[in-house]
Motif scaffolding. Structure first.
Motif, PDB file in Angstrom:
ATOM      1  N   PHE A  94       0.816  -1.212   0.000  1.00 56.69           N
ATOM      2  CA  PHE A  94       0.000   0.000   0.000  1.00 56.69           C
ATOM      3  C   PHE A  94       0.855   1.270   0.000  1.00 56.69           C
ATOM      4  CE2 PHE A  94      -2.277   3.486   1.938  1.00 56.69           C
ATOM      5  CZ  PHE A  94      -3.474   3.471   1.259  1.00 56.69           C
ATOM      6  N   THR A  95       1.763   1.379   0.943  1.00 57.16           N
ATOM      7  CA  THR A  95       2.556   2.605   1.040  1.00 57.16           C
ATOM      8  C   THR A  95       3.423   2.804  -0.196  1.00 57.16           C
ATOM      9  OG1 THR A  95       2.565   2.461   3.461  1.00 57.16           O
ATOM     10  CG2 THR A  95       4.233   3.855   2.438  1.00 57.16           C
ATOM     11  N   LYS A  96       3.962   1.725  -0.752  1.00 59.56           N
ATOM     12  CA  LYS A  96       4.760   1.839  -1.972  1.00 59.56           C
ATOM     13  C   LYS A  96       3.923   2.346  -3.142  1.00 59.56           C
ATOM     14  CE  LYS A  96       8.301  -1.619  -0.893  1.00 59.56           C
ATOM     15  NZ  LYS A  96       8.932  -2.904  -1.319  1.00 59.56           N
ATOM     16  N   VAL A  97       2.663   1.926  -3.206  1.00 54.30           N
ATOM     17  CA  VAL A  97       1.778   2.421  -4.257  1.00 54.30           C
ATOM     18  C   VAL A  97       1.569   3.920  -4.091  1.00 54.30           C
ATOM     19  CG1 VAL A  97      -0.596   2.380  -5.129  1.00 54.30           C
ATOM     20  CG2 VAL A  97       0.626   0.235  -4.721  1.00 54.30           C
ATOM     21  N   MET A  98       1.297   4.366  -2.864  1.00 61.53           N
ATOM     22  CA  MET A  98       1.126   5.797  -2.641  1.00 61.53           C
ATOM     23  C   MET A  98       2.392   6.574  -3.002  1.00 61.53           C
ATOM     24  SD  MET A  98      -1.274   6.700   0.620  1.00 61.53           S
ATOM     25  CE  MET A  98      -1.338   8.388   0.000  1.00 61.53           C
ATOM     26  N   GLN A  99       3.522   6.051  -2.618  1.00 66.01           N
ATOM     27  CA  GLN A  99       4.782   6.726  -2.938  1.00 66.01           C
ATOM     28  C   GLN A  99       5.003   6.801  -4.447  1.00 66.01           C
ATOM     29  OE1 GLN A  99       7.347   4.208  -0.610  1.00 66.01           O
ATOM     30  NE2 GLN A  99       7.266   5.537   1.189  1.00 66.01           N
ATOM     31  N   ILE A 129      -9.637   0.099   5.747  1.00 66.68           N
ATOM     32  CA  ILE A 129     -10.520   0.992   4.989  1.00 66.68           C
ATOM     33  C   ILE A 129      -9.884   1.419   3.675  1.00 66.68           C
ATOM     34  CG2 ILE A 129     -11.694   3.238   5.027  1.00 66.68           C
ATOM     35  CD1 ILE A 129     -11.785   2.859   8.134  1.00 66.68           C
ATOM     36  N   ALA A 130      -8.609   1.742   3.684  1.00 67.29           N
ATOM     37  CA  ALA A 130      -7.894   2.118   2.461  1.00 67.29           C
ATOM     38  C   ALA A 130      -7.232   0.871   1.869  1.00 67.29           C
ATOM     39  CB  ALA A 130      -6.855   3.186   2.742  1.00 67.29           C
ATOM     40  N   HIS A 131      -7.294   0.756   0.545  1.00 65.70           N
ATOM     41  CA  HIS A 131      -6.783  -0.432  -0.138  1.00 65.70           C
ATOM     42  C   HIS A 131      -5.980  -0.046  -1.372  1.00 65.70           C
ATOM     43  CE1 HIS A 131      -9.280  -3.103   2.322  1.00 65.70           C
ATOM     44  NE2 HIS A 131     -10.230  -2.177   2.213  1.00 65.70           N
ATOM     45  N   SER A 132      -5.114  -0.954  -1.774  1.00 65.96           N
ATOM     46  CA  SER A 132      -4.312  -0.734  -2.973  1.00 65.96           C
ATOM     47  C   SER A 132      -4.426  -1.927  -3.918  1.00 65.96           C
ATOM     48  CB  SER A 132      -2.836  -0.517  -2.610  1.00 65.96           C
ATOM     49  OG  SER A 132      -2.319  -1.630  -1.891  1.00 65.96           O
ATOM     50  N   VAL A 133      -4.245  -1.639  -5.189  1.00 67.37           N
ATOM     51  CA  VAL A 133      -4.094  -2.674  -6.216  1.00 67.37           C
ATOM     52  C   VAL A 133      -2.684  -2.536  -6.763  1.00 67.37           C
ATOM     53  CG1 VAL A 133      -4.956  -3.628  -8.379  1.00 67.37           C
ATOM     54  CG2 VAL A 133      -6.543  -2.505  -6.789  1.00 67.37           C
ATOM     55  N   GLU A 134      -1.964  -3.646  -6.828  1.00 65.83           N
ATOM     56  CA  GLU A 134      -0.596  -3.619  -7.328  1.00 65.83           C
ATOM     57  C   GLU A 134      -0.472  -4.453  -8.597  1.00 65.83           C
ATOM     58  OE1 GLU A 134      -0.954  -3.317  -2.972  1.00 65.83           O
ATOM     59  OE2 GLU A 134      -1.071  -5.160  -4.177  1.00 65.83           O
ATOM     60  N   VAL A 135       0.310  -3.979  -9.541  1.00 67.13           N
ATOM     61  CA  VAL A 135       0.637  -4.735 -10.748  1.00 67.13           C
ATOM     62  C   VAL A 135       2.139  -4.972 -10.730  1.00 67.13           C
ATOM     63  CG1 VAL A 135       0.573  -4.786 -13.263  1.00 67.13           C
ATOM     64  CG2 VAL A 135      -1.274  -3.655 -11.991  1.00 67.13           C
ATOM     65  N   GLY A 144      -0.340   0.573 -10.385  1.00 66.54           N
ATOM     66  CA  GLY A 144      -1.268   0.346  -9.295  1.00 66.54           C
ATOM     67  C   GLY A 144      -2.149   1.547  -9.019  1.00 66.54           C
ATOM     68  N   LEU A 145      -2.951   1.426  -7.995  1.00 71.76           N
ATOM     69  CA  LEU A 145      -3.852   2.498  -7.572  1.00 71.76           C
ATOM     70  C   LEU A 145      -4.203   2.278  -6.114  1.00 71.76           C
ATOM     71  CD1 LEU A 145      -7.003   1.247  -7.298  1.00 71.76           C
ATOM     72  CD2 LEU A 145      -6.756   1.146  -9.779  1.00 71.76           C
ATOM     73  N   TYR A 146      -4.804   3.315  -5.507  1.00 71.40           N
ATOM     74  CA  TYR A 146      -5.267   3.165  -4.126  1.00 71.40           C
ATOM     75  C   TYR A 146      -6.518   4.005  -3.916  1.00 71.40           C
ATOM     76  CZ  TYR A 146      -3.534   7.825  -2.817  1.00 71.40           C
ATOM     77  OH  TYR A 146      -3.339   9.187  -2.723  1.00 71.40           O
ATOM     78  N   GLY A 147      -7.262   3.675  -2.862  1.00 72.27           N
ATOM     79  CA  GLY A 147      -8.469   4.415  -2.538  1.00 72.27           C
ATOM     80  C   GLY A 147      -9.098   3.857  -1.281  1.00 72.27           C
ATOM     81  N   LEU A 148     -10.302   4.317  -0.975  1.00 70.16           N
ATOM     82  CA  LEU A 148     -11.008   3.925   0.239  1.00 70.16           C
ATOM     83  C   LEU A 148     -12.242   3.111  -0.105  1.00 70.16           C
ATOM     84  CD1 LEU A 148      -9.248   6.353   1.183  1.00 70.16           C
ATOM     85  CD2 LEU A 148     -11.112   6.978   2.722  1.00 70.16           C
ATOM     86  N   SER A 149     -12.531   2.129   0.736  1.00 68.99           N
ATOM     87  CA  SER A 149     -13.742   1.326   0.616  1.00 68.99           C
ATOM     88  C   SER A 149     -14.643   1.646   1.804  1.00 68.99           C
ATOM     89  CB  SER A 149     -13.392  -0.166   0.609  1.00 68.99           C
ATOM     90  OG  SER A 149     -14.553  -0.954   0.691  1.00 68.99           O
ATOM     91  N   ILE A 150     -15.823   2.204   1.516  1.00 64.50           N
ATOM     92  CA  ILE A 150     -16.795   2.534   2.557  1.00 64.50           C
ATOM     93  C   ILE A 150     -18.150   2.013   2.089  1.00 64.50           C
ATOM     94  CG2 ILE A 150     -17.853   4.353   3.942  1.00 64.50           C
ATOM     95  CD1 ILE A 150     -15.450   6.129   3.275  1.00 64.50           C
ATOM     96  N   GLY A 151     -18.732   1.106   2.859  1.00 67.35           N
ATOM     97  CA  GLY A 151     -19.970   0.476   2.428  1.00 67.35           C
ATOM     98  C   GLY A 151     -19.745  -0.284   1.135  1.00 67.35           C
ATOM     99  N   PHE A 154     -16.360   2.538  -3.597  1.00 67.39           N
ATOM    100  CA  PHE A 154     -14.903   2.670  -3.584  1.00 67.39           C
ATOM    101  C   PHE A 154     -14.562   4.081  -4.026  1.00 67.39           C
ATOM    102  CE2 PHE A 154     -10.574   2.377  -5.221  1.00 67.39           C
ATOM    103  CZ  PHE A 154      -9.946   1.675  -4.205  1.00 67.39           C
ATOM    104  N   PHE A 155     -13.746   4.763  -3.228  1.00 63.40           N
ATOM    105  CA  PHE A 155     -13.355   6.136  -3.510  1.00 63.40           C
ATOM    106  C   PHE A 155     -11.916   6.128  -4.025  1.00 63.40           C
ATOM    107  CE2 PHE A 155     -16.673   6.080  -0.401  1.00 63.40           C
ATOM    108  CZ  PHE A 155     -17.494   7.162  -0.710  1.00 63.40           C
ATOM    109  N   GLY A 156     -11.758   6.185  -5.341  1.00 64.95           N
ATOM    110  CA  GLY A 156     -10.436   6.138  -5.934  1.00 64.95           C
ATOM    111  C   GLY A 156      -9.678   7.430  -5.712  1.00 64.95           C
ATOM    112  N   GLU A 157      -8.388   7.306  -5.423  1.00 66.23           N
ATOM    113  CA  GLU A 157      -7.566   8.481  -5.151  1.00 66.23           C
ATOM    114  C   GLU A 157      -6.551   8.765  -6.256  1.00 66.23           C
ATOM    115  OE1 GLU A 157      -7.158  11.024  -2.823  1.00 66.23           O
ATOM    116  OE2 GLU A 157      -9.236  10.516  -2.461  1.00 66.23           O
TER     117      GLU A 157
END
Length: 241
Positions: A94-99, A129-135, A144-151, A154-157
């Motif tokens: 997750f953190t590597k995706v954000m970076q 709550i926050a999740h990442s997708v890695e390729v 990759g990408l990241y965002g939040l899952s609520i209910g 999905f809120f993509g960032e």
């Protein structure tokens, strides 16, 4: 006028008070605690600001969204997915995706993804709550990408790509998996041509907020693991285009 948030107890103003120019600017100040971020997203508000600026909170009108079942995957991308040796994972870096999303890009100056933002969203990640997708290409993180899952939303960032189609593959896998899980919507926040090519569209903010009210309290997925593979993504895409 933009409302100044004195502290974490300051309520967000109604989103209808957001400015028309710049589109969606609603408030400034406050903090980036996990609870504050959750409160914002549940109301259709998200932070977006440059380093050195106060925290700026936005709720644009119209809003860019995509229904997971309406992902557009071109014939050429389907072929690329079938033939690719890439591996796609959830929540492995997750953190590597954000970076990586914060790295400089040729088409923009600077980044809004500061160390403060990375720390705040990583805290949400630890809460599930926050999740990442890695390729991955072998052991190399290439997209990759990241965002939040609520209910069931999905809120993509942000997303990134270091190799051809890597971010499109991440988004395609995400959409197909969310569709199978029964998610209702992906919030893409602000329109751009890349998102539009994948099936994103604009809806009025009132309609977006109505969907929030309806689905933010839906049951959430507790364990984010892919139950699909390359063939499932290609077959799913074949059925809609």
């Amino acid at each position: 006028m933009v409302v100044w948030l004195e502290d974490s107890a300051s309520p967000f103003p109604p989103v209808k008070r957001a400015l028309h120019n710049p589109n969606g600017l609603l408030a400034a100040g406050g903090e980036l605690s996990p609870q504050r971020l959750l409160t914002a997203y549940r109301q259709g508000i998200f932070p977006w600001f440059n380093p050195g600026e106060p925290i700026l909170w936005w709720s644009p009108d119209p809003r860019c969204v995509i229904h997971p079942s309406e992902i557009h995957i071109s014939k050429s991308l389907r072929k690329f997915i079938r033939q690719s040796d890439y591996t796609v994972t959830f929540d492995k870096a997750f953190t590597k995706v954000m970076q990586a999303c914060a790295e400089p890009r040729s088409y923009q100056q600077g980044t809004w993804i500061s160390p403060k933002m990375i720390a705040a969203y990583t805290a949400l990640h630890h809460q599930g709550i926050a999740h990442s997708v890695e390729v991955w290409d072998g052991e190399n993180l290439v997209g990759g990408l990241y965002g939040l899952s609520i209910g069931s939303l999905f809120f993509g960032e942000s997303m990134f790509s270091r190799q051809t189609n890597a971010s499109k593959i991440a988004f395609s896998f995400l959409c197909v998996q969310l569709q199978q899980w029964g998610f209702n919507l992906i919030d893409c926040q602000v329109h751009n041509e890349h998102l539009e090519s994948l099936g994103a569209k604009l809806i009025e903010r009132d309609a977006f907020c109505a969907l929030l009210a309806k689905h933010v309290d839906d049951p959430s997925i507790s364990q984010w693991e892919f139950s699909i593979d390359v063939n499932a993504v290609a077959q799913f895409a074949t059925g809609i285009r």
